[in-house]
Design a protein around this motif. Structure first.
Motif, mmCIF file in Angstrom:
data_model
loop_
_atom_site.group_PDB
_atom_site.id
_atom_site.type_symbol
_atom_site.label_atom_id
_atom_site.label_comp_id
_atom_site.label_asym_id
_atom_site.label_seq_id
_atom_site.Cartn_x
_atom_site.Cartn_y
_atom_site.Cartn_z
ATOM 1 N N GLY A 11 0.827 -1.285 0.003
ATOM 2 C CA GLY A 11 -0.200 0.072 -0.233
ATOM 3 C C GLY A 11 0.772 1.198 0.086
ATOM 4 O O GLY A 11 0.511 2.245 0.470
ATOM 5 N N TRP A 12 1.990 1.162 -0.592
ATOM 6 C CA TRP A 12 2.847 2.529 -0.580
ATOM 7 C C TRP A 12 2.575 2.990 -1.986
ATOM 8 O O TRP A 12 2.975 4.256 -1.889
ATOM 9 N N VAL A 13 1.895 2.477 -2.683
ATOM 10 C CA VAL A 13 1.732 3.216 -4.120
ATOM 11 C C VAL A 13 0.211 2.840 -4.480
ATOM 12 O O VAL A 13 -0.244 1.838 -3.964
ATOM 13 N N ALA A 14 -0.429 3.862 -5.266
ATOM 14 C CA ALA A 14 -1.610 3.674 -5.807
ATOM 15 C C ALA A 14 -1.825 3.983 -7.376
ATOM 16 O O ALA A 14 -0.727 4.907 -7.500
ATOM 17 N N ALA A 15 -2.440 3.522 -8.096
ATOM 18 C CA ALA A 15 -2.533 3.858 -9.493
ATOM 19 C C ALA A 15 -1.297 3.850 -10.058
ATOM 20 O O ALA A 15 -0.694 2.958 -10.142
ATOM 21 N N ASN A 16 -0.683 4.973 -10.588
ATOM 22 C CA ASN A 16 0.679 4.977 -11.168
ATOM 23 C C ASN A 16 1.510 5.635 -10.411
ATOM 24 O O ASN A 16 2.624 6.079 -10.992
ATOM 25 N N ASP A 17 1.573 5.707 -9.048
ATOM 26 C CA ASP A 17 2.572 6.226 -8.011
ATOM 27 C C ASP A 17 3.833 5.519 -8.150
ATOM 28 O O ASP A 17 3.792 4.420 -8.471
ATOM 29 N N GLY A 18 4.880 5.938 -7.711
ATOM 30 C CA GLY A 18 6.081 5.527 -7.402
ATOM 31 C C GLY A 18 7.109 5.300 -8.837
ATOM 32 O O GLY A 18 6.490 5.307 -9.716
ATOM 33 N N ASN A 19 8.300 5.211 -8.376
ATOM 34 C CA ASN A 19 9.257 4.830 -9.475
ATOM 35 C C ASN A 19 10.562 4.367 -9.081
ATOM 36 O O ASN A 19 10.888 4.519 -7.685
ATOM 37 N N VAL A 20 11.376 3.538 -9.536
ATOM 38 C CA VAL A 20 12.406 2.720 -9.264
ATOM 39 C C VAL A 20 13.451 2.960 -10.379
ATOM 40 O O VAL A 20 13.263 2.753 -11.497
ATOM 41 N N SER A 21 14.685 2.959 -10.036
ATOM 42 C CA SER A 21 15.827 3.087 -11.069
ATOM 43 C C SER A 21 16.938 2.219 -10.280
ATOM 44 O O SER A 21 17.312 2.162 -9.079
ATOM 45 N N VAL A 22 17.758 1.749 -11.147
ATOM 46 C CA VAL A 22 19.052 0.996 -10.622
ATOM 47 C C VAL A 22 20.216 1.438 -11.710
ATOM 48 O O VAL A 22 20.079 1.378 -12.820
ATOM 49 N N LYS A 23 21.365 1.621 -11.382
ATOM 50 C CA LYS A 23 22.499 1.786 -11.930
ATOM 51 C C LYS A 23 23.137 0.478 -12.191
ATOM 52 O O LYS A 23 23.446 -0.271 -11.469
ATOM 53 N N VAL A 24 23.488 0.187 -13.649
ATOM 54 C CA VAL A 24 23.794 -0.976 -14.141
ATOM 55 C C VAL A 24 25.103 -1.031 -14.824
ATOM 56 O O VAL A 24 25.741 -2.115 -14.920
ATOM 57 N N ASP A 25 25.584 0.179 -15.122
ATOM 58 C CA ASP A 25 26.928 0.418 -15.650
ATOM 59 C C ASP A 25 27.395 1.795 -15.673
ATOM 60 O O ASP A 25 26.449 2.688 -15.116
ATOM 61 N N GLU A 26 28.250 2.280 -16.115
ATOM 62 C CA GLU A 26 28.917 3.674 -16.221
ATOM 63 C C GLU A 26 28.008 4.226 -16.977
ATOM 64 O O GLU A 26 27.665 4.085 -18.210
ATOM 65 N N ASP A 27 27.149 5.364 -16.473
ATOM 66 C CA ASP A 27 26.234 6.321 -17.113
ATOM 67 C C ASP A 27 25.088 5.402 -17.670
ATOM 68 O O ASP A 27 24.490 5.569 -18.921
ATOM 69 N N ARG A 28 24.639 4.181 -17.212
ATOM 70 C CA ARG A 28 23.529 3.558 -17.684
ATOM 71 C C ARG A 28 22.674 3.004 -16.637
ATOM 72 O O ARG A 28 23.174 2.603 -15.442
ATOM 73 N N TYR A 29 21.334 3.183 -16.829
ATOM 74 C CA TYR A 29 20.535 3.048 -15.634
ATOM 75 C C TYR A 29 19.215 2.543 -16.188
ATOM 76 O O TYR A 29 18.652 2.675 -17.276
ATOM 77 N N LEU A 30 18.708 1.572 -15.521
ATOM 78 C CA LEU A 30 17.378 0.791 -15.684
ATOM 79 C C LEU A 30 16.289 1.673 -14.789
ATOM 80 O O LEU A 30 16.532 1.905 -13.903
#
Length: 227
Positions: free
Chosen positions: A20-39
Motif C-alpha cells: 500500500g505504498w503506491v496507488a494508481a501510477n505512483d512510485g518509481n524505481v531505478s538501478v545503476k547497471v553500468d557507467e552512465d547506464r540506468y534501468l
C-alpha cells in the motif's frame, strides 16, 4: 540485457503495491547497471501491473538507450533519480514511494528526527524533510541536493519518500525501515511523546554500522536541520 536486475525491479514494485505504498501510477524505481547506464521504470504504469517490458535503459542525460516498447518513456521523476546518482557515486539504486504513515509526516511538515528505535538509529538515523518541489520539475532535485551528502532517506514535503542504496535491496529495505519507524513514532507521540535513546548509546549504535555491514550515509545526531 540485465534481465535479472529487471526481475528484481519488478519484485520491488510488486511489494510496494502490495504494502500500500503506491496507488494508481505512483512510485518509481531505478538501478545503476553500468557507467552512465540506468534501468528505470516507465511512466504511467501501476506497480502492480509492471513487468520486464515496462523497464527501459537510459543514460544520465535522459537519453533512451534501450526501450522495450515504441512508446516507452522513463518515469517523470527521473530527474530526481539522476540527481542522486550525480551527487552520490556510492548510490546504485533509488526508490520513490508514498508509504502512508511516513507520507503523513511529510504532509504534516514534520521530519522523522526520532532516535528512539535501536535498529533505525543504526541504519538510517534521522530523516529530514526536504523543501517542497513540484513533481517532474527540477525543483525536486534541487530540493533534495543539500541533503544527499548526509542522508540515505528523505521525506519529500507534501509528496512522499525517497531512499537510496548501494543496491536495490538496500534502497528498498530503507523504505521499509522508514515506514515502520513512522508507525512507531506516531504511536509513541500518541502515547505522550517520543523518548530518544541517550547520546552515549546513540554514538555506540552508530559505531556498530560496520559490524552489521551497513553502507551509505548517516547524519549523526539530529543533523536533519542542515539546509
Amino acid at each position: 540485457m540485465y534481465e535479472d536486475i529487471k526481475d528484481q525491479i519488478v519484485e520491488v514494485c510488486h511489494k510496494m503495491w502490495t504494502k500500500g505504498w503506491v496507488a494508481a501510477n505512483d512510485g518509481n524505481v531505478s538501478v545503476k547497471v553500468d557507467e552512465d547506464r540506468y534501468l528505470a521504470t516507465r511512466t504511467g504504469i501501476s506497480k502492480y501491473e509492471i513487468t520486464r517490458d515496462h523497464i527501459g535503459l537510459i543514460d544520465g542525460s535522459f537519453n533512451v538507450i534501450e526501450k522495450p516498447t515504441e512508446d516507452w518513456r522513463p518515469s517523470s521523476e527521473i530527474k530526481m533519480h539522476m540527481k542522486c546518482y550525480q551527487e552520490r557515486p556510492d548510490v546504485g539504486a533509488v526508490v520513490h514511494a508514498h508509504p502512508p504513515v511516513a507520507t503523513g509526516f511529510a504532509c504534516a511538515h514534520k521530519p522523522l528526527d526520532d532516535y528512539c528505535m535501536i535498529e533505525t538509529v543504526i541504519t538510517v538515523g534521522s530523516v529530514p524533510l526536504t523543501p517542497y518541489g513540484t513533481p517532474s520539475t527540477y525543483e525536486v532535485p534541487q530540493a533534495i541536493e543539500p541533503y544527499l551528502p548526509y542522508h540515505d532517506v528523505m521525506l519529500l514535503t507534501n509528496h512522499g519518500a525517497l531512499t537510496v542504496g548501494a543496491d536495490l535491496t538496500t534502497a528498498y529495505y530503507r523504505m521499509e525501515t522508514l515506514e515502520l519507524q513512522a508507525q512507531i513514532s506516531l504511536v509513541a507521540r500518541l502515547l505522550g511523546g517520543v523518548k530518544d535513546i541517550d547520546m552515549n548509546n546513540i554514538n555506540r549504535l552508530i559505531g556498530m554500522r560496520d559490524q552489521y555491514g551497513v553502507t551509505g550515509k548517516h547524519p549523526g545526531y539530529k543533523k536533519y536541520t542542515k539546509k
